[in-house]
Design an enzyme around this catalytic site. Structure first.
Site, PDB file in Angstrom:
ATOM      1  CG  ASP A 114      -2.308   0.229   1.011  1.00 51.54           C
ATOM      2  OD1 ASP A 114      -2.616   1.304   0.462  1.00 51.54           O
ATOM      3  OD2 ASP A 114      -3.134  -0.644   1.352  1.00 51.54           O
TER       4      ASP A 114
ATOM      5  CG  ASP B 240      -4.995   5.237   1.129  1.00 51.11           C
ATOM      6  OD1 ASP B 240      -5.762   4.308   1.423  1.00 51.11           O
ATOM      7  OD2 ASP B 240      -5.078   6.379   1.632  1.00 51.11           O
TER       8      ASP B 240
ATOM      9  CD  GLU C 250      -9.142   3.765  -1.445  1.00 55.18           C
ATOM     10  OE1 GLU C 250     -10.148   3.536  -0.785  1.00 55.18           O
ATOM     11  OE2 GLU C 250      -8.388   4.719  -1.180  1.00 55.18           O
TER      12      GLU C 250
ATOM     13  CG  HIS D  27      -8.877  -2.214   4.462  1.00 53.00           C
ATOM     14  ND1 HIS D  27      -8.631  -2.143   3.103  1.00 53.00           N
ATOM     15  CD2 HIS D  27      -8.477  -1.030   4.966  1.00 53.00           C
ATOM     16  CE1 HIS D  27      -8.116  -0.964   2.819  1.00 53.00           C
ATOM     17  NE2 HIS D  27      -8.006  -0.278   3.932  1.00 53.00           N
ATOM     18  CG  ASP D  28     -11.475   1.020   3.523  1.00 57.25           C
ATOM     19  OD1 ASP D  28     -11.000   0.983   4.670  1.00 57.25           O
ATOM     20  OD2 ASP D  28     -10.853   1.468   2.535  1.00 57.25           O
TER      21      ASP D  28
HETATM   22  C1  NOJ Z   1      -8.522   4.388   2.081  1.00 52.86           C
HETATM   23  C2  NOJ Z   1      -8.121   3.253   2.978  1.00 52.86           C
HETATM   24  O1  NOJ Z   1      -8.477   2.045   2.379  1.00 52.86           O
HETATM   25  C3  NOJ Z   1      -8.808   3.481   4.300  1.00 52.86           C
HETATM   26  O2  NOJ Z   1      -8.692   2.377   5.151  1.00 52.86           O
HETATM   27  C4  NOJ Z   1      -8.216   4.726   4.906  1.00 52.86           C
HETATM   28  O3  NOJ Z   1      -8.908   5.032   6.099  1.00 52.86           O
HETATM   29  C5  NOJ Z   1      -8.317   5.923   3.964  1.00 52.86           C
HETATM   30  N1  NOJ Z   1      -7.998   5.606   2.607  1.00 52.86           N
HETATM   31  C6  NOJ Z   1      -7.385   7.023   4.402  1.00 52.86           C
HETATM   32  O4  NOJ Z   1      -6.061   6.619   4.205  1.00 52.86           O
END
Ligand code: NOJ
Length: 570
Positions: A102, A203, A281, A338-339
């Protein structure tokens, strides 16, 4: 063109996301680590994956669990040492598993030495590495919000100025207009590329630049309003409206001028190394650039972000995206990370979850593009809603709980349920390795950093599923294996087929040498499918409901409820 010779590893590999804090705990302290990951590499090899995307592993105060980085060249001490990282990289490579890290470009931790310096005085040489502005009287510089709630500005008492943060206040945005920032970050990127990592998942690329005049969004909504509007939205229309409101409030804060040039700069660095990959992302196709000068892939999030998968949704999604991706660009599909909700929970209906999980996997593996799996989905891990606010770890869970109690007037029970449902802890609980205490993630007398989902004791664990030939885990292994052995699925063209049946999706994946028909019954009833476009003679390559090898007449099929079937056309 012979794709077989030209296809890149990142086009044909199945990628598996590891969330290091929760994957495997090697030293028994309740937190995942590199010793744990290394011990599971054979497990990953047996799953058939070709690359790992490792969620942030850098030193971090862990406010946002690694997405607040305090050193871009190290390893979080609770995960191990740089030497252990190198060992992991080498061991993965030895098994032909690539490693994608990442990379968080938008912001650092507020504990990063750069920010500590930057905030120390108005004339510190690193002052301009972050975004500092004077307030308007006792008001912040403008009316922008953080996407994680509250103002996007934090007043720093040392200098009396505000710094900008799109995410948590502990994640100050870097100022990418400053050439020294670019240099420092590109040097961090090179540090890992030189070590031999195979690429980066980038990210939050969309939020790197801001609207240059810092103009007001001009909307009457606060970030708390937006939370409540979205939380109370019931119908699809209301949900859509909530999203539109969010976009009008935040439109000055993402996809702003400069970001494509920056991606080109990064791409040219990465292109200086052999065979590396950049995955953004974002779902915005413009980040493919001209197909060879920005990101290699962006995620097809719209596929994942519906409540129910239907043939109509999948086919419109594919039609929309595949025609827009420029030549040289390559799709990338996923159903979880993971989000977001775990796919087993998100797409399950509570009755046919096991069948739906199998169907989704076959779909993911059959669509054109690189599939990305999220750790634990292969054993059907589900969302786990933590029932005590004191056990929440994600600050978004805690933020939601406060709004539920203070703004929405929810009862404590409702508040904890809604905030657990909307926060991200639910999809980050430890991997369930066996049916012993703590799911085998860590010793029985240790409290894991997030509770283990108790369904580890009911078969949702690796050890039990390894022994069961009919388990989801073994289904994943077989399906991934079939995909990896089938050139048409790896890099064949995609052609949608008309079915005249709204419950059925059918498409072809074809190379010059091979044609595979993928058909899916999205209903709980048997479906007869007539496909006049395909020839008669064929046999089943893989199916959720029938043995491979059976001869079928592809133009006239009968599909079992929720069947997903891959048919090799003769
Ligand atoms: C995306 C990431 O996947 C997430 O987990 C994070 O909180 C935010 N970007 C900020 O970095």
């Amino acid at each position: 063109m012979n794709m077989m010779n030209e296809a890149k590893w990142w086009q044909t590999a199945v990628i598996y996301q590891i969330y290091p804090r929760s994957f495997a705990d090697g030293n028994g302290d309740g937190i995942g680590d590199f010793a744990g990951i290394i011990s599971k590499l054979d497990y990953l090899k047996a799953l058939g994956i070709g690359a790992v995307w490792l969620s942030s592993h850098y030193p971090s105060p862990q406010v946002d669990y690694g997405y607040d980085i305090s050193d871009y060249r190290g390893v979080a001490p609770e995960y191990g040492t740089l030497d252990q990282f190198k060992e992991f990289l080498e061991q993965a490579h030895r098994r032909d598993i690539r490693v994608i890290l990442d990379m968080v470009l938008n912001h650092t931790s507020d504990k990063h030495p750069w920010f500590v310096e930057s905030r120390s005085s108005l004339d510190n040489p690193k002052r301009d590495w972050y975004i500092w502005k004077k307030g308007r009287g006792n008001q912040p510089p403008n009316d922008w919000y953080s996407t994680f709630g509250g103002r996007a500005w934090e007043l720093d008492p040392t200098t009396g100025e505000y710094y900008y943060h799109y995410f948590f206040k502990e994640q100050p945005d870097l100022n990418w207009n400053n050439p020294e920032v670019r240099q420092a970050m590109w040097s961090a990127v090179r540090f890992w590329l030189d070590m031999g990592v195979d690429g980066f998942r980038l990210d939050a690329v969309g939020t790197i630049f801001e609207e240059p005049s810092w103009a007001s969004h001009g909307q009457p909504y606060t970030s708390e309003d937006l939370y409540c509007i979205e939380r109370l939205a019931k119908t699809d229309q209301e949900k859509q409206d909530a999203l539109c409101k969010w976009e009008t409030v935040f439109h000055n804060q993402y996809d702003q001028p400069g970001v494509h040039e920056l991606m080109q700069e990064l791409r040219s660095i990465v292109d200086g190394y052999k065979d590396r990959v950049l995955i953004g992302e974002t779902d915005d196709i413009s980040y493919y650039g001209h197909g060879d000068d920005e990101l290699h892939m962006v995620f097809n999030f719209p596929l994942m972000r519906v409540n129910h998968l239907t043939p109509h949704h999948v086919l419109t999604n594919q039609q929309g995206r595949l025609s827009q991706i420029p030549v040289g660009g390559w799709p990338c599909n996923t159903f979880g990370n993971h989000d977001t909700s775990r796919s087993y929970s998100h797409f399950g209906d509570g009755v046919h979850d096991a069948a739906l999980a199998r169907q989704q996997l076959v779909l993911l593996l059959a669509l054109k593009g690189t599939p990305v799996l999220y750790n634990g989905e292969e054993i059907g891990m589900t969302d786990y809603l933590i029932r005590a606010p004191s056990l929440f770890r994600d600050p978004l869970n805690t933020y939601g709980y406060r709004l539920e109690m203070e703004v929405l007037g929810s009862s404590p029970e409702q508040a904890v349920w809604y905030s657990a449902e909307r926060g991200r802890d639910k999809c980050r609980t430890p991997l369930q390795w066996d049916h012993t205490a703590n799911g085998g993630f860590c010793p029985a007398d240790i409290t894991p950093w997030l509770p283990v989902n108790p369904n580890y004791a009911e078969g949702v664990n690796v050890a039990d599923q390894e022994k069961d030939p009919g388990s989801l885990l073994n289904f994943y292994r077989q399906a991934v294996n079939v995909r990896q052995q089938t050139p048409a699925l790896l890099y064949g063209n995609y052609t949608l087929l008309e079915t005249e049946n709204s419950d059925v999706l059918a498409f072809l994946r074809e190379t010059q040498e091979q044609s595979v028909l993928a058909v899916f019954n999205f209903s709980e009833r048997r479906q007869a499918v007539k496909l006049s476009q395909v020839g008669k003679f064929s046999h089943v390559l893989f199916s959720t409901s029938q043995p491979g090898g059976d001869r079928v007449t592809a133009s006239c099929l009968s599909l079992q409820p929720y069947e997903a079937c891959l048919i090799l056309l003769d």
